[in-house]
Design a protein around this motif. Structure first.
Motif, PDB file in Angstrom:
ATOM      1  N   ARG A 270       0.832  -1.187   0.000  1.00  0.00           N
ATOM      2  CA  ARG A 270       0.000   0.000   0.000  1.00  0.00           C
ATOM      3  C   ARG A 270       0.884   1.261   0.000  1.00  0.00           C
ATOM      4  O   ARG A 270       0.647   2.207  -0.747  1.00  0.00           O
ATOM      5  CB  ARG A 270      -0.926   0.008   1.214  1.00  0.00           C
ATOM      6  CG  ARG A 270      -2.159   0.878   0.978  1.00  0.00           C
ATOM      7  CD  ARG A 270      -3.067   0.929   2.192  1.00  0.00           C
ATOM      8  NE  ARG A 270      -2.402   1.443   3.367  1.00  0.00           N
ATOM      9  CZ  ARG A 270      -2.275   0.718   4.486  1.00  0.00           C
ATOM     10  NH1 ARG A 270      -2.747  -0.502   4.572  1.00  0.00           N
ATOM     11  NH2 ARG A 270      -1.665   1.242   5.530  1.00  0.00           N
TER      12      ARG A 270
ATOM     13  N   GLU B  83       0.998   4.112  -2.904  1.00  0.00           N
ATOM     14  CA  GLU B  83       0.725   5.514  -2.598  1.00  0.00           C
ATOM     15  C   GLU B  83       1.871   6.403  -3.092  1.00  0.00           C
ATOM     16  O   GLU B  83       1.660   7.423  -3.754  1.00  0.00           O
ATOM     17  CB  GLU B  83       0.603   5.662  -1.085  1.00  0.00           C
ATOM     18  CG  GLU B  83      -0.568   6.485  -0.637  1.00  0.00           C
ATOM     19  CD  GLU B  83      -0.795   6.301   0.867  1.00  0.00           C
ATOM     20  OE1 GLU B  83      -1.953   6.328   1.278  1.00  0.00           O
ATOM     21  OE2 GLU B  83       0.185   6.128   1.618  1.00  0.00           O
TER      22      GLU B  83
ATOM     23  N   GLY C  75      -0.139  10.211   2.764  1.00  0.00           N
ATOM     24  CA  GLY C  75      -1.557  10.491   2.590  1.00  0.00           C
ATOM     25  C   GLY C  75      -1.842  11.883   2.042  1.00  0.00           C
ATOM     26  O   GLY C  75      -2.862  12.114   1.402  1.00  0.00           O
TER      27      GLY C  75
END
Lengths: 839, 189, 115
Positions: free
Chosen positions: A11, A15, A560
């Motif tokens: 992940r 990202e 993020g």
């Protein structure tokens, strides 16, 4: 490649890949990633290297026999001029900078260089400048006055065609690239090393690149200035180098060699950095004398600026001055000797394994030490008088440059190939390539020493039979072709390995430095998390570090926010200071470089309106570039502002990478300005027919009036910075507008002076230099005003303010520099002649 | 000089090759450090340092003796050389003789060449007689030479000066004192 | 005065040396352009004297700084390793600068300035 997969890790990778990934297809032209650009630099340099090599083969064919008529004098002159120019400016420096651009962030544990758009801009300038220069060969207009372009041979009277213009403009374009890349490397090395990598834990290669980059920053501007002056002389008739009008051709030689000798070490340092990186790996022990090596790098960096006159021992300067430069030239051998013996001691106390890169390092040692020894001989003045400008010098410099740059470079290419391709090079074909190159090289150039001692001058396109030069020339030519076959073999080997090479294990050479902690080939972001560095040899002491990095166990593992980030650290201790937000892919570098290319081509064609338009368009686009910075939404999101206890983002600090970038830029700028001052004083004391009027043509009082608004504005912006540091930013926008207006007032007075003063810059060198000084001041003032106005606009948008003081601090430095150069000019151009009393 | 350089080269390369091929040593940390320091200081500083001092002590005075300083006894013969694209103009100011691309000098006598240029930079060089000096527009540089033996020599421009550079050759003839005087008489009307 | 472990110390010794070098070469050129001493005097001229004094003063300052850095490196062994690294390296830089000053300056004692 051979990493075990885990869901969290996938992940994180996905990202980061979304944020950092390089687009394909035509969008790849907008990429700013350092790995891509480093490889582009090196690939382009390789193509130019082949062109330079073909020129060398043509020359060797011509010289193989006496009285050959294969090439005529004109083409031969273009060939040797372009061979030198291409190898120095289009191959050696960009190739090594490309290697550094590719490696440095990985070695210091960073995700990218700190000014990614600048890397791309540097590449495009290099490519376009190179193409302009090479195109001259096909137009039959290539520079033909030798790669050091001595005036008056290169000036309008003796070279009326645009041959010299191609050189001056093309090389200046390429130098923009070299200097901007160097600035970026310096700031990256000093400010973006990973957590804990203090100065004494920095890989030696980074020290070498730091040394090289600072040398480029200080050493290229003298030549940039020289090129500007000579182009002004050719295009506008300002007589800086014309004896009859008070100039001096020897000034060109000074400016050229002020650049030219450091250039040799600019090429040698990174190559020595390759040696210092490889030897410990293949000796399986840390380098002996880390501090000694760093001491040598710094010493070389400085001493090499004090040797330039040894290229000019035959121009008739005082023997005492020759003795200074002779002693300095010999002293510079000592830091090199220290490195050679540090490498020897490392091998001596280690357990060396003889792999292919090691073979090239042995070749390097033999060739380079031989070249160094003939160099010491050349530093001896009486011997120099004898062999200067003969084939002995040609042989010497090829030993130094090919030995000191090409051999380590090939060693380094073989060593880092697995990093780029994920495959291992062959050992068999590679050995053939090495021995052919090594034997061919020595056959060519060892013999050439003798040709020189027999009295053959360099740069003759042919020679008569019966002077004893026939046989050695034939041998040299045969050797040249053997060497060419050797290099072709090496290239073939490298090309084949991409297809047939064994897949490389992780860290295949068992190296100690962080670049092998990325995957091979690496991802665009290098490290999924930036490692803590607790030692000089991270991978030897923590072999499992790559796993921890990939699993996101270290710094900045959170992506993020969707922005590119890398750590900003203290230049000495390496403790973490801030997070740097880096801009993403952009078309601006390509478009601006294209604009500059149009400008340079228009200058070549002497269509000045188009050149001016292109220059203005480029500047406007650069301002647009600077707009996407700091708190611009492309880099910044509200949520990222000061999360409690976390690291600040760089726009919130006073000491961000931009300030360092400005500092290093001003260093380059100061080197240019000092060269101009040197030229002024040099002409004043030495030019044979210097004509200075009894009183300065510049009005002393009017200039003092001009100084008022400038000084006031600078003090004002300094006060703003002080208040920002105290946390207050009241009426910031209005104040910045006020500063810009004061700047405009200064420009108005300066322009008035320029118009009213009785200057005739085409009549005397004295007035021509003064005109250049005024132009320099005007350009700086104009930029200072624009920057202040732009700041005011950014305050209105909320990009700058007490919460984000980062940019104002940078603009303040430009103003201070503008003020400093004004007063220096005033002192040297207005006050000094008054004190001298005219002459 | 060349022999010394060759020996240095052999020594350094020999040491490296020996370091590569000898059986790996088994020293402790302190010994390794001492060996390292000995190599760096001995090989990197002391040996080159001494060589440099010797070279300079020998080279600077030698260069000094080659300078055109005033000498006691017979004054050196003055010859003016003007280089231009692509020929040599020679003038004997004491005798009022001029010639082009041909230089006649007395053997065994010191000569000061006053070298200037009429266009671009050239370099005046007769390899078998000694060093060279640049011909630079706006200046006159002086080079002191002496031919010990009568005979034919070859001079050539040593600084690249454009298309005719390769053919900018000067025929030099050194005559013994008596023959030179005869030559001078024949030249002066 | 700069602390012995200040990172600028890594360059200061050689910066001072560069300034000295410029002054030496520039001073010689300007001296010979303005008031060339008589060539018969050999090396015993005012110009040589001035340059030799400048050289001696520069070298003395460099040696003094060398001593300062060296003593700091000796005495403060509890400094952070990266600080100590800078101090020791700076001592080396000062040593190099001092030796270079003396070696390059020696010809001033033996050669006439202008021919």
């Amino acid at each position: 490649m051979n990493e075990p997969a885990s869901p969290g890790r996938d992940r994180l990778d996905a990202e980061l890949e979304r944020i950092w990934g390089n687009p394909r297809g035509w969008r790849a032209l907008s990429v700013v990633n350092h790995s891509v650009l480093g490889l582009r630099f090196m690939g382009t340099a390789l193509v130019f290297f082949l062109i330079g090599g073909i020129l060398a083969m043509l020359m060797r064919t011509q010289l193989a026999m006496p009285d050959q008529r294969l090439l005529d004098a004109e083409f031969y002159n273009q060939a040797f001029t372009m061979h030198g120019t291409v190898m120095m400016f289009l191959f050696a420096v960009p190739m090594l900078e490309g290697l550094a651009v590719y490696l440095i962030p990985k070695m210091i544990g960073a995700r990218d260089l700190v000014f990614p758009r600048l890397s791309a801009f540097g590449y495009w300038c290099y490519l376009f400048g190179g193409l302009i220069l090479i195109s001259s060969l096909f137009l039959g207009l290539a520079p033909n006055t030798g790669w050091f372009m001595y005036t008056p041979l290169s000036s309008t009277v003796h070279t009326p065609g645009s041959n010299s213009d191609f050189w001056l403009l093309g090389v200046t374009f390429i130098e923009i690239s070299a200097v901007s890349t160097a600035i970026e490397l310096v700031v990256s090395i000093l400010r973006s090393r990973t957590a804990g990598m203090s100065l004494d834990r920095m890989p030696l290669f980074a020290w070498y690149i730091l040394g090289m980059s600072l040398m480029i920053v200080a050493g290229f501007p003298p030549l940039i200035l020289g090129s500007i002056l000579l182009e002004l002389e050719r295009a506008a008739g300002l007589p800086f180098f014309d004896v009859a009008r008070g100039g001096d051709p020897v000034l060109w030689q000074h400016l050229f060699w002020l650049f030219g000798h450091p250039e040799v070490y600019i090429i040698f340092l990174p190559a020595a950095g390759i040696v210092s990186t490889l030897i410990p790996v293949f000796a399986q022990r840390p380098i002996v004398g880390y501090r000694w090596v760093v001491l040598s790098i710094i010493t070389t960096g400085f001493l090499s600026f004090s040797l330039w006159v040894h290229h000019m021992f035959t121009i008739g300067i005082p023997h005492l001055a020759q003795a200074f430069f002779s002693a300095a030239s010999m002293l510079v051998a000592i830091p090199t000797a220290i490195q050679v013996f540090a490498w020897l001691a490392t091998l001596w106390t280690g357990k060396p394994v003889l792999r292919l890169p090691m073979l090239w390092l042995i070749g390097f040692l033999v060739v380079f030490v031989a070249g160094g020894l003939t160099g010491v001989m050349l530093a001896l003045v009486p011997f120099n008088w004898q062999v200067h400008d003969t084939h002995f010098v040609v042989a010497h410099m090829h030993y130094v440059l090919v030995g000191g740059m090409f051999f380590p470079l090939v060693a380094g290419l073989y060593y880092w190939l697995p990093h780029v391709s994920g495959r291992m090079p062959s050992e068999q074909l590679g050995r053939w390539g090495f021995w052919l190159t090594f034997i061919g090289f020595n056959l060519t150039f060892l013999i050439m020493h003798w040709t020189g001692l027999l009295g053959m001058p360099r740069r003759v396109y042919t020679y008569e039979a019966g002077l004893g030069w026939d046989l050695p020339n034939l041998v040299s030519s045969i050797g040249g072709f053997v060497m060419a076959i050797g290099i072709a073999t090496v290239l073939l080997d490298i090309a084949l390995h991409f297809r047939f090479g064994r897949v490389a294990l992780r860290n295949p050479w068992h190296a100690d430095s962080l670049e092998w902690a990325t995957g091979t080939p690496p991802r665009a972001y290098n490290f999924a998390s930036q490692p803590d560095c607790t030692t000089r040899h991270p991978l030897w002491e923590h072999p499992d570090l790559p796993d921890g990095i990939a699993e996101g166990k270290h710094w900045l593992a959170n992506a993020g926010h969707g922005r590119r980030e890398t750590l900003g650290t203290d230049p000495v201790s390496g403790s973490v200071r801030e997070i740097m937000r880096l801009p993403g892919n952009s078309w601006l570098p390509l478009v601006i470089a294209l604009g500059l290319a149009v400008m340079f081509i228009a200058l070549l064609a002497r269509s000045y309106p188009i050149a001016a338009l292109a220059a203005l368009a480029s500047v406007a686009l650069m301002l647009r570039w600077s707009w996407v910075n700091g708190l611009h939404p492309a880099l910044y999101d509200e949520s990222g502002a000061f999360p409690a206890g976390a690291l600040p983002l760089h726009p919130h600090t006073f000491d961000g990478p931009g300030l360092w970038g400005m500092g290093v830029t001003l260093l380059a700028n100061a080197s240019l300005f000092l060269s101009l001052l040197f030229g002024w004083f040099y002409l004043w004391t030495v030019a044979p027919l210097w004509q200075a009027p009894a009183t300065s043509p510049l009005p002393a009082t009017t200039l003092l009036i001009a100084a008022l608004p400038l000084t006031a504005a600078t003090l004002w912006i300094r006060r703003i910075v002080t208040r920002l540091r105290n946390g207050t930013a009241a009426h910031l926008q209005v104040q910045l507008w006020g500063i810009a207006v004061l700047g405009v007032a200064y420009i108005a007075v300066l322009v008035q002076v320029l118009i009213a003063a009785p200057l005739s810059p085409t009549r005397t060198a004295h007035d021509a230099v003064i005109a250049v000084f005024l132009g320099y001041l005007l350009l700086h003032a104009a930029l200072a005003c624009v920057l202040a106005a732009l700041q005011a606009l950014r305050v209105r948008r909320g990009y700058v303010g007490h919460h984000a003081p980062y940019e104002t601090v940078i603009v303040e430095k430009w103003w201070s520099y503008t003020l400093l150069t004004f007063w220096l000019t005033y002192g040297c151009v207005v006050l000094f002649p008054a004190g001298w009393g005219g002459s | 000089m060349f022999i010394v350089a060759a020996l240095v080269l052999l020594a350094v390369v020999g040491l490296w090759v020996r370091a590569l091929y000898r059986p790996p040593p088994d020293h402790d940390e302190t010994t390794q450090r001492r060996i390292g320091r000995r190599w760096i200081i001995g090989g990197g500083i002391i040996v080159p340092g001494i060589s440099i001092v010797i070279l300079l002590a020998f080279g600077i005075p030698l260069g000094h003796r080659m300078l055109p300083l005033p000498v006691p006894g017979e004054a050196p013969l003055k010859i003016e050389v003007t280089a231009l694209q692509w020929r040599w103009d020679i003038r004997y100011p004491d005798h009022g003789i001029v010639s082009t691309n041909r230089l006649v000098i007395p053997a065994g006598r010191t000569i000061d060449f006053h070298v200037g240029s009429a266009d671009v930079i050239h370099s005046f060089w007769i390899p078998r007689l000694g060093g060279k000096i640049d011909a630079i527009p706006g200046r006159i540089n002086v080079l002191r030479l002496r031919a010990d033996q009568p005979g034919q020599y070859r001079g050539q421009c040593a600084e690249f000066c454009g298309a005719g550079h390769a053919h900018m050759v000067l025929a030099v003839e050194a005559l013994d004192a008596a023959a030179f005087d005869t030559w001078v008489e024949k030249q002066t009307p | 005065m700069l602390a012995p472990s200040h990172p600028l110390q890594l360059a200061l010794g050689l910066i001072v040396w560069s300034v000295w070098f410029v002054a030496l070469y520039g001073g010689l050129s300007i001296g010979c352009a303005l008031a060339p001493p008589d060539a018969d005097l050999g090396a015993r001229t005012w110009l040589n004297g001035l340059l030799a004094a400048l050289t001696a003063m520069t070298a003395a300052w460099l040696v003094w700084q060398l001593r300062r850095c060296w003593r700091a490196a000796r005495s403060r062994t509890d400094d952070a390793p990266n600080r100590r690294f800078i101090t020791i390296l700076s001592a080396g830089i000062y040593a190099v600068a001092a030796v270079s000053t003396l070696v390059i300056g020696i010809p001033v004692l033996g050669l006439p300035p202008c021919p």
